[in-house]
Design an enzyme around this catalytic site. Structure first.
Site, PDB file in Angstrom:
ATOM      1  N   GLY A  65      11.863   4.683  -7.165  1.00 37.70           N
ATOM      2  CA  GLY A  65      10.778   5.044  -6.259  1.00 37.70           C
ATOM      3  C   GLY A  65      11.121   4.870  -4.791  1.00 37.70           C
TER       4      GLY A  65
ATOM      5  N   HIS B 128      16.499  -1.603   1.895  1.00 37.20           N
ATOM      6  CA  HIS B 128      15.511  -2.486   2.522  1.00 37.20           C
ATOM      7  C   HIS B 128      14.768  -3.241   1.431  1.00 37.20           C
ATOM      8  CE1 HIS B 128      13.595   1.372   1.628  1.00 37.20           C
ATOM      9  NE2 HIS B 128      12.470   0.699   1.440  1.00 37.20           N
TER      10      HIS B 128
ATOM     11  N   HIS C  47      11.156  -4.977   0.419  1.00 34.98           N
ATOM     12  CA  HIS C  47       9.736  -5.168   0.707  1.00 34.98           C
ATOM     13  C   HIS C  47       9.401  -6.631   0.456  1.00 34.98           C
ATOM     14  CE1 HIS C  47       8.558  -0.792   0.522  1.00 34.98           C
ATOM     15  NE2 HIS C  47       9.704  -0.748  -0.140  1.00 34.98           N
TER      16      HIS C  47
HETATM   17  P1  AMP Z   1      10.618   2.725  -0.202  1.00 40.01           P
HETATM   18  O1  AMP Z   1       9.711   3.547  -1.070  1.00 40.01           O
HETATM   19  O2  AMP Z   1      11.103   1.476  -0.857  1.00 40.01           O
HETATM   20  O3  AMP Z   1      11.749   3.562   0.367  1.00 40.01           O
HETATM   21  O4  AMP Z   1       9.705   2.235   0.993  1.00 40.01           O
HETATM   22  C1  AMP Z   1       9.714   2.785   2.257  1.00 40.01           C
HETATM   23  C2  AMP Z   1       8.667   2.040   3.064  1.00 40.01           C
HETATM   24  O5  AMP Z   1       8.904   2.288   4.425  1.00 40.01           O
HETATM   25  C3  AMP Z   1       7.218   2.466   2.762  1.00 40.01           C
HETATM   26  O6  AMP Z   1       6.458   1.321   2.369  1.00 40.01           O
HETATM   27  C4  AMP Z   1       6.750   3.041   4.105  1.00 40.01           C
HETATM   28  O7  AMP Z   1       5.386   2.767   4.357  1.00 40.01           O
HETATM   29  C5  AMP Z   1       7.670   2.352   5.088  1.00 40.01           C
HETATM   30  N1  AMP Z   1       7.927   3.069   6.324  1.00 40.01           N
HETATM   31  C6  AMP Z   1       8.299   4.358   6.484  1.00 40.01           C
HETATM   32  N2  AMP Z   1       8.456   4.666   7.773  1.00 40.01           N
HETATM   33  C7  AMP Z   1       8.205   3.515   8.469  1.00 40.01           C
HETATM   34  C8  AMP Z   1       8.221   3.169   9.859  1.00 40.01           C
HETATM   35  N3  AMP Z   1       8.521   4.058  10.804  1.00 40.01           N
HETATM   36  N4  AMP Z   1       7.902   1.890  10.208  1.00 40.01           N
HETATM   37  C9  AMP Z   1       7.582   0.986   9.259  1.00 40.01           C
HETATM   38  N5  AMP Z   1       7.575   1.246   7.939  1.00 40.01           N
HETATM   39  C10 AMP Z   1       7.868   2.500   7.544  1.00 40.01           C
END
Ligand code: AMP
Ligand code: ZN
Length: 112
Positions: free
Chosen positions: A92, A99, A101
């Site tokens: 997902g 990164h 979470h």
């Molecule tokens: P993933 O699905 O693990 O790739 O999570 C990507 C995360 O990045 C999501 O929770 C988004 O809300 C977050 N995200 C995307 N763009 C930004 C941004 N510019 N600043 C902070 N968070 C972001």
């Protein structure tokens, strides 16, 4: 490179920064899925865990210790939190830059 997290790490686009070290930046997620939802982002562009090599051992240690510092700073170290890393399509993952979470501040639901 056209990567949103590389640009955030380089301060080329703005983010709400929690803390920053030489190798890792921690920011508030733009669309929080819990009362506290931050992202711990290695500054080096790696896409998933699969891209890690022996050379990244120090980076992984730094990532872990930076998350520890962030949860203490955010006041969720004692109440608890989840650390989740999504990898690839089935994991997902939406942003193709590794990164973690960090979710807390309330009881966080998960599938495990
Ligand atoms: P993933 O699905 O693990 O790739 O999570 C990507 C995360 O990045 C999501 O929770 C988004 O809300 C977050 N995200 C995307 N763009 C930004 C941004 N510019 N600043 C902070 N968070 C972001
Ligand atoms: Zn990147």
């Amino acid at each position: 490179m056209d990567c949103i997290f590389c640009k955030i790490a380089a301060h080329d686009i703005p983010a709400k920064v929690v803390l920053e070290t030489d190798q890792v930046i921690v920011i508030h997620d733009i669309a929080p899925k819990a009362k506290v939802h931050v992202l711990a982002i290695p500054k080096q562009h790696l896409v998933t865990f699969t891209d890690l090599t022996e050379d990244n051992k120090a980076l992984l240690a730094e990532l872990g210790l930076t998350i520890k510092q962030a949860v203490q700073q955010l006041g969720i170290a004692e109440s608890g939190y989840k650390v989740i890393i999504n990898n690839g399509h089935d994991g997902g993952q939406a942003v193709p830059h590794l990164h973690a979470h960090v979710l807390g501040g309330e009881r966080v639901k998960g599938i495990t």
